[in-house]
Design a protein around this motif. Structure first.
Motif, PDB file in Angstrom:
ATOM      1  N   GLU A   1       8.257  -1.756  -0.895  1.00 18.80           N
ATOM      2  CA  GLU A   1       6.928  -1.935  -1.481  1.00 18.80           C
ATOM      3  C   GLU A   1       5.916  -1.575  -0.398  1.00 18.80           C
ATOM      4  O   GLU A   1       5.741  -2.328   0.566  1.00 18.80           O
ATOM      5  N   ALA A   2       5.301  -0.405  -0.519  1.00 15.16           N
ATOM      6  CA  ALA A   2       4.316   0.053   0.460  1.00 15.16           C
ATOM      7  C   ALA A   2       3.381   1.035  -0.219  1.00 15.16           C
ATOM      8  O   ALA A   2       3.778   1.715  -1.174  1.00 15.16           O
ATOM      9  N   PRO A   3       2.135   1.138   0.244  1.00 15.91           N
ATOM     10  CA  PRO A   3       1.214   2.092  -0.364  1.00 15.91           C
ATOM     11  C   PRO A   3       1.644   3.539  -0.145  1.00 15.91           C
ATOM     12  O   PRO A   3       1.358   4.402  -0.956  1.00 15.91           O
ATOM     13  N   LEU A   4       2.358   3.802   0.956  1.00 17.88           N
ATOM     14  CA  LEU A   4       2.839   5.146   1.267  1.00 17.88           C
ATOM     15  C   LEU A   4       4.066   5.027   2.153  1.00 17.88           C
ATOM     16  O   LEU A   4       4.062   4.273   3.128  1.00 17.88           O
ATOM     17  N   VAL A   5       5.094   5.774   1.811  1.00 17.13           N
ATOM     18  CA  VAL A   5       6.318   5.826   2.614  1.00 17.13           C
ATOM     19  C   VAL A   5       6.381   7.205   3.265  1.00 17.13           C
ATOM     20  O   VAL A   5       6.189   8.225   2.589  1.00 17.13           O
ATOM     21  N   LEU A   6       6.634   7.229   4.570  1.00 13.76           N
ATOM     22  CA  LEU A   6       6.848   8.484   5.288  1.00 13.76           C
ATOM     23  C   LEU A   6       8.342   8.603   5.525  1.00 13.76           C
ATOM     24  O   LEU A   6       8.943   7.740   6.171  1.00 13.76           O
ATOM     25  N   GLY A   7       8.947   9.656   4.981  1.00 12.15           N
ATOM     26  CA  GLY A   7      10.393   9.850   5.068  1.00 12.15           C
ATOM     27  C   GLY A   7      10.750  10.935   6.067  1.00 12.15           C
ATOM     28  O   GLY A   7      10.457  12.106   5.839  1.00 12.15           O
ATOM     29  N   TYR A   8      11.370  10.530   7.169  1.00 11.63           N
ATOM     30  CA  TYR A   8      11.837  11.470   8.187  1.00 11.63           C
ATOM     31  C   TYR A   8      13.342  11.662   8.032  1.00 11.63           C
ATOM     32  O   TYR A   8      14.057  10.731   7.710  1.00 11.63           O
ATOM     33  N   GLY A   9      13.811  12.875   8.288  1.00 18.86           N
ATOM     34  CA  GLY A   9      15.243  13.141   8.269  1.00 18.86           C
ATOM     35  C   GLY A   9      15.775  13.615   6.932  1.00 18.86           C
ATOM     36  O   GLY A   9      16.971  13.842   6.792  1.00 18.86           O
TER      37      GLY A   9
ATOM     38  N   PRO B   1       8.108   8.413  -9.519  1.00 17.82           N
ATOM     39  CA  PRO B   1       6.731   8.888  -9.304  1.00 17.82           C
ATOM     40  C   PRO B   1       5.759   7.799  -8.869  1.00 17.82           C
ATOM     41  O   PRO B   1       4.733   8.096  -8.260  1.00 17.82           O
ATOM     42  N   ASP B   2       6.075   6.542  -9.167  1.00 13.62           N
ATOM     43  CA  ASP B   2       5.200   5.436  -8.789  1.00 13.62           C
ATOM     44  C   ASP B   2       5.334   5.061  -7.316  1.00 13.62           C
ATOM     45  O   ASP B   2       4.529   4.303  -6.794  1.00 13.62           O
ATOM     46  N   ARG B   3       6.337   5.589  -6.644  1.00 12.05           N
ATOM     47  CA  ARG B   3       6.567   5.306  -5.228  1.00 12.05           C
ATOM     48  C   ARG B   3       6.063   6.482  -4.415  1.00 12.05           C
ATOM     49  O   ARG B   3       6.717   7.516  -4.308  1.00 12.05           O
ATOM     50  N   ARG B   4       4.894   6.362  -3.869  1.00 16.34           N
ATOM     51  CA  ARG B   4       4.281   7.466  -3.131  1.00 16.34           C
ATOM     52  C   ARG B   4       5.013   7.654  -1.806  1.00 16.34           C
ATOM     53  O   ARG B   4       5.121   6.733  -1.006  1.00 16.34           O
ATOM     54  N   CYS B   5       5.510   8.875  -1.594  1.00 14.24           N
ATOM     55  CA  CYS B   5       6.321   9.166  -0.420  1.00 14.24           C
ATOM     56  C   CYS B   5       6.077  10.598   0.030  1.00 14.24           C
ATOM     57  O   CYS B   5       6.025  11.513  -0.805  1.00 14.24           O
ATOM     58  N   VAL B   6       5.947  10.798   1.332  1.00 14.88           N
ATOM     59  CA  VAL B   6       5.842  12.124   1.928  1.00 14.88           C
ATOM     60  C   VAL B   6       7.079  12.340   2.774  1.00 14.88           C
ATOM     61  O   VAL B   6       7.382  11.540   3.671  1.00 14.88           O
TER      62      VAL B   6
END
Length: 177
Positions: free
Chosen positions: A44-52, A72-77
């Motif tokens: 549960e986070a406003p934005l997830v940064l996904g490395y790897g 789509p409701d889980r904002r992730c870059v």
């Protein structure tokens, strides 16, 4: 040290597991989804940064991009050595300069509108195996709108801050039913 490790733990060695603090491991034992999916649906986070996730294996990259559309409701870059990728929200404004690459790739049918692109999106139907929008160019600040959560946006990693800033002010997609 991580605060939490979600997944089925099948690729995490016993040695690593033993070095983690109590309560850090959060096993999700089912085998019907990827570890990335397990993580994204439990964070549960406003934005997830996904490395790897944009690494050496193309099959893993495609699986991660599929999860972006499934959740789509889980904002992730997703952040790789050269590119950043995320699911385009319903509306997104990016502060980009002229000539900057803006690639769009649909994972399902998508229609949208644009401002600030060399080749506008208006009136086009995008679909995997048909029309895609890779290697477009910004002519200045870019504004995108889409009616469905199905379009990935791919930018140079140099524009991570512009993407995060744009996402900060963008509306969100609802969770899939």
């Amino acid at each position: 040290m991580p605060e939490a490790v979600f997944g089925d733990m099948d690729s995490l060695s016993g040695d690593i597991q033993a070095r983690l603090a109590p309560g850090v491991l959060r096993p999700v034992p089912e085998q019907d989804s990827t570890d990335f999916d397990k993580c994204l649906r439990h964070i549960e986070a406003p934005l997830v940064l996904g490395y790897g996730f944009l690494g050496a294996r193309l099959d893993h990259q495609l699986a991660a991009m599929n999860v972006l559309v499934r959740r789509p409701d889980r904002r992730c870059v997703l952040i790789g050595p050269e590119d950043v990728v995320c699911l385009c929200p319903p509306e997104l404004t990016l502060d980009l300069g002229p000539g900057e690459r803006v690639s769009l790739f649909p994972l399902a049918e998508a229609r949208g509108q644009s401002e600030g692109l060399r080749w506008p999106l208006d009136g086009l139907r995008f679909f995997p195996g048909d029309a895609i929008g890779t290697s477009n160019e910004a002519t200045g600040p870019v504004r995108l709108t889409f009616g469905t959560p199905s379009m990935l946006i791919i930018l140079s990693v140099a524009h991570l801050n512009a993407l995060v800033s744009g996402l900060e002010h963008a509306p969100r997609w609802p969770a899939r039913a």
